[in-house]
Design an enzyme around this catalytic site. Structure first.
Site, PDB file in Angstrom:
ATOM      1  N   ASP A   2      -9.327  -2.814   2.331  1.00 45.09           N
ATOM      2  CA  ASP A   2      -8.437  -4.060   1.701  1.00 45.09           C
ATOM      3  C   ASP A   2      -7.548  -3.284   0.406  1.00 45.09           C
ATOM      4  OD1 ASP A   2      -7.262  -6.067   0.564  1.00 45.09           O
ATOM      5  OD2 ASP A   2      -9.032  -7.565   0.913  1.00 45.09           O
ATOM      6  N   TYR A  96       8.971 -13.555  -2.866  1.00 41.15           N
ATOM      7  CA  TYR A  96       9.029 -12.437  -2.216  1.00 41.15           C
ATOM      8  C   TYR A  96       9.903 -11.177  -2.812  1.00 41.15           C
ATOM      9  CZ  TYR A  96       9.499  -9.159   1.946  1.00 41.15           C
ATOM     10  OH  TYR A  96       9.508  -7.927   2.587  1.00 41.15           O
ATOM     11  N   LYS A 100       8.636  -7.433  -3.739  1.00 44.40           N
ATOM     12  CA  LYS A 100       9.215  -5.917  -3.343  1.00 44.40           C
ATOM     13  C   LYS A 100       9.800  -5.552  -4.259  1.00 44.40           C
ATOM     14  CE  LYS A 100       8.897  -4.987   0.295  1.00 44.40           C
ATOM     15  NZ  LYS A 100       7.977  -4.229   1.056  1.00 44.40           N
TER      16      LYS A 100
END
Length: 214
Positions: A2, A96, A100
């Site tokens: 993870d 988002y 990014k």
């Protein structure tokens, strides 16, 4: 493993060093996506994107640095977009975009920080939508990916960057091997590719969905 778990990432780095005798390349590919607008985004999804995209990229890069510094051809390659500050991208999907661009800021910062350490740090981003599990799992994703390219184009472009292809050709690519925000087409054109049709999933080139942030 993870990528949100410090111990898992440290163990992966240690296992790679033990098995291969070192690390030459780190590829930060792990990423979560949710294009919801601000009032609709669930904060658990926001945290997931920050933890995987930004923190995961930073953590793996950080923990691999000791091994990378001993390599004769060290690279960190992150799958993240150019830092396009056109407000429309933040306005369309702020959470988002922040996640990014956090990955891209890691490229920008590490390239500068490591410029005298012999570690090349670059980002790579597709010009068109790519057929991935993340896209297919989005509402309507199974239909959307019919107008996408296969992931092979990103694999070929990444291979070109990591093996030192001549990216200073007439492609707009930088002659420097670090601190670049490449696109897949830019890289492959510099290596002589002119026909991208074999990478598509069947849709004509003019019907392919352009990727965001470009």
């Amino acid at each position: 493993g993870d990528v949100r778990n410090d111990g898992d990432v440290a163990a992966a780095v240690a296992a790679a060093v033990e098995h291969f005798g070192g690390i030459d390349v780190v590829v930060n590919n792990a990423s979560a996506i949710d294009l919801s607008r601000t009032d609709a985004i669930d904060m658990k999804r926001y945290d997931l994107m920050q933890d995987i995209n930004v923190r995961g990229t930073f953590l793996l890069s950080k923990l691999a640095l000791p091994a990378l510094r001993t390599s004769n051809n060290a690279h960190i390659l992150t799958l993240s977009p150019p830092l396009n500050l056109d407000p429309k991208w933040a306005g369309m999907h702020l959470a988002y975009t922040m996640a990014k661009y956090g990955m891209s800021l890691t490229t920008l910062g590490l390239a500068e920080e490591l410029k005298n350490d012999g570690v090349s740090v670059n980002s790579l981003w597709p010009c068109t939508l790519i057929d991935t599990a993340a896209i297919r799992n989005m509402p309507g994703g199974a239909q959307i990916v019919q107008a996408a390219r296969g992931p092979e184009i990103m694999a070929d472009a990444a291979h070109a960057v990591l093996t030192g292809a001549n990216l200073s050709a007439d492609s707009g690519a930088s002659a420097s091997n670090t601190g670049n925000f490449y696109t897949d087409e830019q890289v492959l054109r510099a290596t002589g590719v002119s026909d991208f049709r074999p990478y598509s999933l069947g849709a004509p080139e003019e019907k392919l969905v352009p990727d965001i942030f470009l």
